[in-house]
Design a protein around this motif. Structure first.
Motif, PDB file in Angstrom:
ATOM      1  N   UNK A  22       9.897  15.484 -52.842  1.00 36.42           N
ATOM      2  CA  UNK A  22      10.874  16.239 -52.056  1.00 36.42           C
ATOM      3  C   UNK A  22      10.397  17.613 -51.600  1.00 36.42           C
ATOM      4  N   UNK A  23       9.173  17.992 -51.933  1.00 31.16           N
ATOM      5  CA  UNK A  23       8.611  19.238 -51.403  1.00 31.16           C
ATOM      6  C   UNK A  23       8.109  18.949 -49.987  1.00 31.16           C
ATOM      7  N   UNK A  24       8.234  19.916 -49.103  1.00 32.64           N
ATOM      8  CA  UNK A  24       7.775  19.729 -47.725  1.00 32.64           C
ATOM      9  C   UNK A  24       6.251  19.702 -47.663  1.00 32.64           C
ATOM     10  N   UNK A  25       5.707  18.800 -46.858  1.00 33.76           N
ATOM     11  CA  UNK A  25       4.258  18.656 -46.714  1.00 33.76           C
ATOM     12  C   UNK A  25       3.593  19.960 -46.251  1.00 33.76           C
ATOM     13  N   UNK A  26       4.046  20.515 -45.152  1.00 37.14           N
ATOM     14  CA  UNK A  26       3.416  21.707 -44.571  1.00 37.14           C
ATOM     15  C   UNK A  26       3.568  22.902 -45.505  1.00 37.14           C
ATOM     16  N   UNK A  27       4.781  23.138 -45.976  1.00 40.51           N
ATOM     17  CA  UNK A  27       5.024  24.266 -46.876  1.00 40.51           C
ATOM     18  C   UNK A  27       4.314  24.062 -48.211  1.00 40.51           C
ATOM     19  N   UNK A  28       4.205  22.816 -48.668  1.00 37.94           N
ATOM     20  CA  UNK A  28       3.497  22.521 -49.905  1.00 37.94           C
ATOM     21  C   UNK A  28       2.025  22.865 -49.813  1.00 37.94           C
ATOM     22  N   UNK A  29       1.388  22.566 -48.686  1.00 42.53           N
ATOM     23  CA  UNK A  29      -0.019  22.920 -48.489  1.00 42.53           C
ATOM     24  C   UNK A  29      -0.174  24.440 -48.469  1.00 42.53           C
ATOM     25  N   UNK A  30       0.743  25.146 -47.815  1.00 42.35           N
ATOM     26  CA  UNK A  30       0.691  26.607 -47.802  1.00 42.35           C
ATOM     27  C   UNK A  30       0.822  27.170 -49.223  1.00 42.35           C
ATOM     28  N   UNK A  31       1.748  26.633 -50.012  1.00 38.74           N
ATOM     29  CA  UNK A  31       1.944  27.101 -51.389  1.00 38.74           C
ATOM     30  C   UNK A  31       0.718  26.832 -52.251  1.00 38.74           C
ATOM     31  N   UNK A  32       0.079  25.676 -52.045  1.00 37.27           N
ATOM     32  CA  UNK A  32      -1.134  25.368 -52.804  1.00 37.27           C
ATOM     33  C   UNK A  32      -2.228  26.389 -52.516  1.00 37.27           C
ATOM     34  N   UNK A  33      -2.382  26.727 -51.240  1.00 35.44           N
ATOM     35  CA  UNK A  33      -3.401  27.727 -50.881  1.00 35.44           C
ATOM     36  C   UNK A  33      -3.081  29.084 -51.498  1.00 35.44           C
ATOM     37  N   UNK A  34      -1.820  29.490 -51.472  1.00 38.22           N
ATOM     38  CA  UNK A  34      -1.424  30.753 -52.092  1.00 38.22           C
ATOM     39  C   UNK A  34      -1.723  30.729 -53.588  1.00 38.22           C
ATOM     40  N   UNK A  35      -1.378  29.632 -54.243  1.00 35.74           N
ATOM     41  CA  UNK A  35      -1.586  29.515 -55.695  1.00 35.74           C
ATOM     42  C   UNK A  35      -3.064  29.558 -56.066  1.00 35.74           C
ATOM     43  N   UNK A  36      -3.920  29.005 -55.216  1.00 43.02           N
ATOM     44  CA  UNK A  36      -5.358  28.947 -55.491  1.00 43.02           C
ATOM     45  C   UNK A  36      -6.130  30.120 -54.901  1.00 43.02           C
ATOM     46  N   UNK A  37      -5.437  31.005 -54.167  1.00 40.84           N
ATOM     47  CA  UNK A  37      -6.097  32.157 -53.567  1.00 40.84           C
ATOM     48  C   UNK A  37      -6.954  31.807 -52.360  1.00 40.84           C
ATOM     49  N   UNK A  38      -6.622  30.716 -51.684  1.00 43.94           N
ATOM     50  CA  UNK A  38      -7.348  30.310 -50.472  1.00 43.94           C
ATOM     51  C   UNK A  38      -6.640  30.919 -49.263  1.00 43.94           C
ATOM     52  N   UNK A  39      -7.270  31.863 -48.603  1.00 44.55           N
ATOM     53  CA  UNK A  39      -6.644  32.504 -47.438  1.00 44.55           C
ATOM     54  C   UNK A  39      -6.814  31.676 -46.166  1.00 44.55           C
ATOM     55  N   UNK A  40      -7.896  30.956 -46.084  1.00 46.29           N
ATOM     56  CA  UNK A  40      -8.158  30.063 -44.948  1.00 46.29           C
ATOM     57  C   UNK A  40      -8.748  28.786 -45.526  1.00 46.29           C
ATOM     58  N   UNK A  41      -8.282  27.633 -45.032  1.00 48.43           N
ATOM     59  CA  UNK A  41      -8.774  26.372 -45.593  1.00 48.43           C
ATOM     60  C   UNK A  41      -8.609  25.240 -44.582  1.00 48.43           C
ATOM     61  N   UNK A  42      -9.404  24.203 -44.785  1.00 47.13           N
ATOM     62  CA  UNK A  42      -9.309  22.975 -43.998  1.00 47.13           C
ATOM     63  C   UNK A  42      -8.825  21.848 -44.893  1.00 47.13           C
ATOM     64  N   UNK A  43      -8.040  20.936 -44.339  1.00 48.18           N
ATOM     65  CA  UNK A  43      -7.652  19.722 -45.057  1.00 48.18           C
ATOM     66  C   UNK A  43      -8.817  18.747 -44.941  1.00 48.18           C
ATOM     67  N   UNK A  44      -9.323  18.285 -46.066  1.00 46.98           N
ATOM     68  CA  UNK A  44     -10.461  17.367 -46.081  1.00 46.98           C
ATOM     69  C   UNK A  44     -10.075  15.947 -46.462  1.00 46.98           C
ATOM     70  N   UNK A  45      -8.919  15.757 -47.060  1.00 45.61           N
ATOM     71  CA  UNK A  45      -8.483  14.421 -47.436  1.00 45.61           C
ATOM     72  C   UNK A  45      -7.045  14.468 -47.908  1.00 45.61           C
TER      73      UNK A  45
END
Length: 131
Positions: A22-45
């Protein structure tokens, strides 16, 4: 015609993560990057399905695809740091609806809830000269 913009940089860390139900796909990816300290990232899989899917259409509107279990066939995109420090994910993909019809386009933020779990691989992008 404008010349293409070319950005130089290097690849950094790789993060493998799971987005919950039930978490949103787009917002979930943004939250993952924030949690991991990734300021810029590409989806690889990616692997998983959505309860429902919502994709932008060419005419500026959007297409809402009813589930349950709209399967993601492919996912591509990037996350970029904004001047205010927030992150914005731009994700596009191909999905299969419950009847097996194929649809594609950019995902509408806030309108693509994960069905069970969603696995995603992100690769950090480190632009030359900063963000």
């Amino acid at each position: 015609m404008m010349p293409p913009e070319i950005e130089t940089g290097t690849m950094g860390r790789v993060a493998y993560a799971r987005i919950g139900p039930n978490e949103d796909l787009v917002q979930g990816v943004e939250k993952l990057c924030l949690a991991e300290g990734l300021r810029n990232a590409f989806v690889r899989g990616a692997l998983g399905s959505l309860v429902d899917a919502c994709l932008y259409a060419r005419d500026g509107g959007y297409r809402h695809l009813k589930g349950p279990a709209v399967e993601i066939v492919s996912l591509a995109g990037e996350v970029r740091a904004q001047p205010d420090g927030s992150l914005t994910a731009s994700l596009s993909g191909v999905v299969a609806d419950p009847q097996g019809r194929i649809h594609g386009g950019p995902f509408v933020p806030g309108a693509n809830p994960i069905c069970m779990t969603f696995e995603v691989t992100l690769e950090e992008w480190l632009p030359a000269g900063g963000d």
